[in-house]
Design a protein around this motif. Structure first.
Motif, PDB file in Angstrom:
ATOM      1  N   THR A   1     -34.878 -73.557  27.872  1.00  0.00           N
ATOM      2  CA  THR A   1     -34.120 -73.187  29.064  1.00  0.00           C
ATOM      3  C   THR A   1     -32.656 -72.910  28.718  1.00  0.00           C
ATOM      4  OG1 THR A   1     -35.576 -74.493  30.501  1.00  0.00           O
ATOM      5  CG2 THR A   1     -33.391 -73.955  31.354  1.00  0.00           C
ATOM      6  N   ARG A   2     -32.086 -73.764  27.890  1.00  0.00           N
ATOM      7  CA  ARG A   2     -30.687 -73.573  27.474  1.00  0.00           C
ATOM      8  C   ARG A   2     -30.519 -72.293  26.663  1.00  0.00           C
ATOM      9  NH1 ARG A   2     -25.609 -73.981  28.976  1.00  0.00           N
ATOM     10  NH2 ARG A   2     -24.174 -74.265  27.201  1.00  0.00           N
ATOM     11  N   LEU A   3     -31.476 -71.994  25.786  1.00  0.00           N
ATOM     12  CA  LEU A   3     -31.396 -70.765  25.000  1.00  0.00           C
ATOM     13  C   LEU A   3     -31.394 -69.537  25.905  1.00  0.00           C
ATOM     14  CD1 LEU A   3     -33.810 -71.586  22.020  1.00  0.00           C
ATOM     15  CD2 LEU A   3     -31.335 -71.232  21.889  1.00  0.00           C
ATOM     16  N   ARG A   4     -32.238 -69.538  26.930  1.00  0.00           N
ATOM     17  CA  ARG A   4     -32.261 -68.403  27.852  1.00  0.00           C
ATOM     18  C   ARG A   4     -30.929 -68.260  28.581  1.00  0.00           C
ATOM     19  NH1 ARG A   4     -37.590 -70.306  28.670  1.00  0.00           N
ATOM     20  NH2 ARG A   4     -36.968 -71.441  30.554  1.00  0.00           N
ATOM     21  N   HIS A   5     -30.342 -69.402  28.961  1.00  0.00           N
ATOM     22  CA  HIS A   5     -29.042 -69.366  29.631  1.00  0.00           C
ATOM     23  C   HIS A   5     -27.966 -68.786  28.703  1.00  0.00           C
ATOM     24  CE1 HIS A   5     -25.714 -70.674  32.194  1.00  0.00           C
ATOM     25  NE2 HIS A   5     -25.141 -71.169  31.103  1.00  0.00           N
ATOM     26  N   LEU A   6     -27.978 -69.228  27.437  1.00  0.00           N
ATOM     27  CA  LEU A   6     -26.985 -68.738  26.478  1.00  0.00           C
ATOM     28  C   LEU A   6     -27.197 -67.262  26.179  1.00  0.00           C
ATOM     29  CD1 LEU A   6     -26.914 -71.776  23.989  1.00  0.00           C
ATOM     30  CD2 LEU A   6     -25.202 -71.182  25.733  1.00  0.00           C
ATOM     31  N   GLU A   7     -28.461 -66.829  26.142  1.00  0.00           N
ATOM     32  CA  GLU A   7     -28.742 -65.409  25.917  1.00  0.00           C
ATOM     33  C   GLU A   7     -28.158 -64.557  27.051  1.00  0.00           C
ATOM     34  OE1 GLU A   7     -32.935 -65.459  25.606  1.00  0.00           O
ATOM     35  OE2 GLU A   7     -32.964 -66.066  23.484  1.00  0.00           O
TER      36      GLU A   7
ATOM     37  N   ALA B   1     -23.718 -60.992  28.761  1.00  0.00           N
ATOM     38  CA  ALA B   1     -22.608 -60.692  29.680  1.00  0.00           C
ATOM     39  C   ALA B   1     -21.272 -60.626  28.948  1.00  0.00           C
ATOM     40  CB  ALA B   1     -22.558 -61.739  30.782  1.00  0.00           C
ATOM     41  N   GLY B   2     -21.303 -60.767  27.602  1.00  0.00           N
ATOM     42  CA  GLY B   2     -20.082 -60.614  26.821  1.00  0.00           C
ATOM     43  C   GLY B   2     -19.405 -61.909  26.414  1.00  0.00           C
ATOM     44  N   ASP B   3     -20.031 -63.075  26.683  1.00  0.00           N
ATOM     45  CA  ASP B   3     -19.420 -64.349  26.314  1.00  0.00           C
ATOM     46  C   ASP B   3     -19.773 -64.659  24.858  1.00  0.00           C
ATOM     47  OD1 ASP B   3     -18.451 -66.889  26.026  1.00  0.00           O
ATOM     48  OD2 ASP B   3     -19.497 -67.753  27.750  1.00  0.00           O
ATOM     49  N   THR B   4     -18.844 -64.432  23.948  1.00  0.00           N
ATOM     50  CA  THR B   4     -19.083 -64.659  22.519  1.00  0.00           C
ATOM     51  C   THR B   4     -18.810 -66.108  22.111  1.00  0.00           C
ATOM     52  OG1 THR B   4     -16.825 -63.977  22.002  1.00  0.00           O
ATOM     53  CG2 THR B   4     -18.545 -62.270  21.980  1.00  0.00           C
ATOM     54  N   GLY B   5     -18.247 -66.894  22.980  1.00  0.00           N
ATOM     55  CA  GLY B   5     -17.888 -68.259  22.632  1.00  0.00           C
ATOM     56  C   GLY B   5     -19.081 -69.207  22.541  1.00  0.00           C
ATOM     57  N   VAL B   6     -20.241 -68.721  22.983  1.00  0.00           N
ATOM     58  CA  VAL B   6     -21.419 -69.598  22.960  1.00  0.00           C
ATOM     59  C   VAL B   6     -22.316 -69.303  21.767  1.00  0.00           C
ATOM     60  CG1 VAL B   6     -21.403 -69.823  25.469  1.00  0.00           C
ATOM     61  CG2 VAL B   6     -22.778 -68.017  24.414  1.00  0.00           C
ATOM     62  N   PHE B   7     -21.861 -68.412  20.883  1.00  0.00           N
ATOM     63  CA  PHE B   7     -22.737 -67.990  19.792  1.00  0.00           C
ATOM     64  C   PHE B   7     -23.100 -69.151  18.859  1.00  0.00           C
ATOM     65  CE2 PHE B   7     -23.458 -66.397  15.485  1.00  0.00           C
ATOM     66  CZ  PHE B   7     -24.514 -65.532  15.715  1.00  0.00           C
ATOM     67  N   ASP B   8     -22.120 -69.996  18.511  1.00  0.00           N
ATOM     68  CA  ASP B   8     -22.397 -71.099  17.586  1.00  0.00           C
ATOM     69  C   ASP B   8     -23.422 -72.074  18.180  1.00  0.00           C
ATOM     70  OD1 ASP B   8     -20.696 -70.065  15.728  1.00  0.00           O
ATOM     71  OD2 ASP B   8     -19.010 -71.380  16.239  1.00  0.00           O
ATOM     72  N   GLU B   9     -23.252 -72.389  19.463  1.00  0.00           N
ATOM     73  CA  GLU B   9     -24.216 -73.292  20.102  1.00  0.00           C
ATOM     74  C   GLU B   9     -25.607 -72.667  20.102  1.00  0.00           C
ATOM     75  OE1 GLU B   9     -25.212 -75.444  24.424  1.00  0.00           O
ATOM     76  OE2 GLU B   9     -23.408 -74.172  24.196  1.00  0.00           O
ATOM     77  N   TYR B  10     -25.651 -71.378  20.404  1.00  0.00           N
ATOM     78  CA  TYR B  10     -26.942 -70.679  20.430  1.00  0.00           C
ATOM     79  C   TYR B  10     -27.601 -70.707  19.053  1.00  0.00           C
ATOM     80  CZ  TYR B  10     -30.429 -67.020  21.061  1.00  0.00           C
ATOM     81  OH  TYR B  10     -31.610 -66.336  21.117  1.00  0.00           O
TER      82      TYR B  10
END
Length: 536
Positions: free
Chosen positions: A100-106, A111-120
Motif C-alpha cells: 500500500t505504501r509503495l503504491r502511495h509513493l508511486e 506527481a513530481g515529488d522526488t523527495g520520496v525516492f529513497d524511501e521508495y
C-alpha cells in the motif's frame, strides 16, 4: 542490507535456576542454523531471547533485520474466534502495508515529488527480498505442503484440531517470508510428506533461519550449522558443516578425551616410578677407600641431599598430576540381557485381547525372546496405554497380560524418585545399601558428573530426568526392554548412542517412537495400533 543475529556475554536465570551463563555466539547470515540439546537445557530460552520475547539478565542480544523477524513459538495459541482467512491476513499484514505504501509513493513520484525516492527504493528492496509479489501464491503452496489445502477459509480456529492450528501458524509464518525466521520445534504435528516439504522449503528459502529441533533427519537434510546448548555446563558450542560433521566432531572429541586420559595415566605412572626409584638410591654408590671417613661422609651428604631434592621434585610432579586428573571417558551405553531359562523357552510377554475403555481397542500380541517390535499408530491410538499394560503399570479392563523374565520399562514421561530425593538417592531407591554405594555405577554411564549427584530431583530439567530414568534401566539386566518414546528430551548425540545400544541389545525390544531416524533404521517387526472407532 545488513543482517545481524548475535548474543554477547548472555546470561539468563529463572527462579534462581541459571539456564544460560556468559554465552557469546553469532548465527551465520543467510544460512540455516539449528539449536540442539536436551529438553530443559535452554534452547527455547535462547530462541525467545533472539525473538525479543525474553530479556537477558546480563549481556547483549543484537538482531538487525530490515526484512523483519518471524517467530514460531512451540506452544503459542491462536484466538479461537478468528477465521482461517483472518489468520492469513494477519500474517501478511506487513507485506500488504508495504504494498500500500509503495503504491502511495508511486503516485507521489508520478506527481513530481522526488523527495520520496529513497524511501521508495528501500521499501522496494524489502518487498522484493520478502517475495511480496509472490505472497498469495506462497500461502497456497504452504497450506498445500503442510496438508491444509482443503481447509475452508471461513472455518474458525476453535474448530481446528491442535495439530491443524500448529500447521496453520507455521504455514502463515512461512508465507510471510520474514528475513529472519526463528522456529521452535516446527516439525511437531507434521506427517512425513509435510516434513519433506518443509525441509525442501527451508533449504530453498532466502534469508536467515534458526531452528530449535530434536529431529535428526531434519538436522541432516536442512541444517548447515549447529549450536549445541549444554544444560549441565550452561554453555553454547558452535559446530559448522551440518549434522554429519557435528557427529564426527563429537566423536573426535571423545577420542581426544581418551587419548588425554591415557597420556595422564602414563605421566602418573612415570612420576610414581621416578619417586620410588630415586628414593631407593640413598647411598653414595661406592665403597669407602683409605679410611677417608670425612671425604666419604661429605660425598654421602651431598648425594643424599641431591636425591632428596629429586624425590621432592618427583613427588611434586605427581601431586600436580593427581590434583588435575583426566577422568576416563565413559564406555558406550549398553543394555544387558539376562537370558533366563523362562524367557528362552517362551514368549517373554503375551497380551491376550487386552483393552482399556476409551484408550485402547482390543489388542493381542506375543513378544518372543530376541524379537524387535516397533509399535506405531496415530496420536491417541493407545500406544502408551499398551506399553503401560505390558509393563504392569496399568491393569486392562478386558484380557490378560502374561510376563516371563525381567522387564526394563522407560515411560514416555520421566518420573523417578520420591519428593525430596537427590539424584543419587533417586537412583539408589529400591537397591541395597546406601546411595553412595551406587555412585560408581551411576557415574559409569557418563550421563552425569559427580557434581550433580546431590541435586534434588525436582530441580532437574526434563532432559536430566530422562537421563536418570535411562540410567535406572541401564543398571539392571533384563529380558525385555519396553521403551516409550526413548529419544524424547535427549540431546542428538545421546540419542545416537542410545540407538547404537538398542541395536546391540540381544534381548526382546518393544519401542514406541515418532523419531524418523529411528523408524527409518528399524529392522524388526511392526505392530500398528488403531484408535477406537468414533461413536458419532
Amino acid at each position: 542490507m545488513t543482517t545481524q543475529l548475535t548474543v554477547r556475554d548472555l546470561s539468563k536465570s529463572f527462579n534462581d535456576n541459571t539456564v544460560l551463563a556468559d554465552v557469546t555466539c553469532a548465527f551465520p547470515v543467510g544460512a540455516h542454523s539449528a539449536i540442539v540439546g536436551e529438553n530443559g537445557s535452554g534452547k527455547s530460552t535462547l530462541l525467545r531471547l533472539l525473538a525479543g520475547e525474553e530479556t537477558p539478565d546480563a549481556g547483549q542480544v543484537t538482531v538487525l533485520a530490515a526484512g523483519g523477524v518471524g517467530y514460531l513459538a512451540q506452544d503459542a495459541r491462536l484466538a479461537g474466534y478468528l477465521t482461517v482467512q483472518k489468520v492469513i491476513d494477519a500474517a501478511l499484514s506487513d507485506l500488504r502495508a508495504i504494498a500500500t505504501r509503495l503504491r502511495h509513493l508511486e503516485s507521489a513520484m508520478a506527481a513530481g515529488d522526488t523527495g520520496v525516492f529513497d524511501e521508495y527504493s528501500d521499501l522496494q528492496t524489502v518487498y522484493e527480498l520478502r517475495g511480496g509479489y509472490d505472497a498469495d501464491a506462497r500461502v497456497e503452496r504452504a497450506l498445500s505442503g503442510l496438508g491444509l489445502r482443503a481447509l475452508p477459509r471461513e472455518r474458525t480456529v476453535g474448530e481446528l484440531s491442535g495439530g491443524e492450528q500448529a500447521r496453520l501458524r507455521l504455514a502463515t509464518l512461512l508465507a510471510a517470508a520474514p528475513e529472519v525466521l526463528l522456529l521452535d520445534e516446527p516439525t511437531n504435528h507434521l506427517d512425513d510428506d509435510a516434513l519433506v516439504w518443509l525441509e525442501d522449503h527451508l533449504r530453498a528459502r532466502r534469508g536467515t533461519t534458526v531452528t530449535v529441533t530434536h529431529d535428526r533427519t531434519f538436522l541432516d537434510r536442512a541444517v548447515t550449522t549447529l549450536f549445541e546448548v549444554d544444560g549441565d555446563r550452561r554453555v553454547v558450542t558452535r559446530y559448522g558443516g551440518g549434522y554429519t560433521t557435528y557427529l564426527a566432531e563429537k566423536e573426535a572429541a571423545r577420542r581426544r578425551w581418551a587419548q588425554d586420559h591415557a597420556e595422564w595415566e602414563t605421566k602418573v605412572a612415570a612420576a610414581r616410578e621416578a619417586t620410588a626409584t630415586t628414593a631407593r638410591r640413598v647411598a653414595p654408590g661406592r665403597a669407602m677407600k683409605d679410611r677417608n671417613k670425612m671425604a666419604y661422609g661429605m660425598r654421602g651428604d651431598w648425594v643424599e641431599k641431591s636425591l632428596s631434592a629429586r624425590i621432592r621434585a618427583a613427588e611434586e610432579r605427581l601431586r600436580r598430576l593427581l590434583d588435575r586428573p583426566v577422568p576416563q571417558p565413559p564406555e558406550p551405553l549398553r543394555f544387558t540381557p539376562t537370558f533366563t531359562d523362562a524367557s528362552a523357552a517362551h514368549a517373554v510377554i503375551t497380551a491376550d485381547a487386552v483393552s482399556v475403555e476409551g484408550r485402547l481397542t482390543e489388542t493381542s500380541l506375543a513378544v518372543e525372546p530376541g524379537q524387535r517390535l516397533l509399535v506405531t499408530g496415530g496420536n491417541g491410538a493407545g500406544k502408551s496405554t499398551l506399553m503401560r499394560l505390558l509393563a504392569g503399570d496399568l491393569q486392562p479392563h478386558t484380557g490378560t497380560v502374561t510376563r516371563r523374565g525381567r522387564i526394563g520399562y522407560l515411560p514416555q514421561d520421566p518420573d523417578v524418585g520420591a519428593p525430596g530425593d537427590t539424584l543419587s538417592e533417586a537412583f539408589a531407591r529400591g537397591r541395597p545399601g546406601p546411595p553412595d554405594a551406587h555412585h560408581a555405577q551411576l557415574l559409569s554411564f557418563g550421563l552425569f558428573d559427580r557434581e550433580r549427584l546431590r541435586i534434588p530431583v525436582e530441580k532437574l530439567s526434563v532432559g536430566q530426568r530422562q537421563r536418570l530414568m535411562l540410567a535406572c534401566v541401564l543398571s539392571e539386566p533384563v529380558d525385555v526392554l519396553l521403551l516409550d518414546e526413548p529419544t524424547n528430551h535427549l540431546s542428538p548425540t545421546l540419542v545416537e548412542e542410545l540407538e547404537a545400544a538398542l541395536l546391540a541389545f540381544t534381548g526382546a525390544l518393544v519401542v514406541v517412537s515418532h523419531d524418523r531416524r529411528l523408524r527409518e533404521r528399524w529392522t524388526g517387526t511392526e505392530l500398528r495400533v488403531e484408535p477406537a472407532p468414533s461413536e458419532a
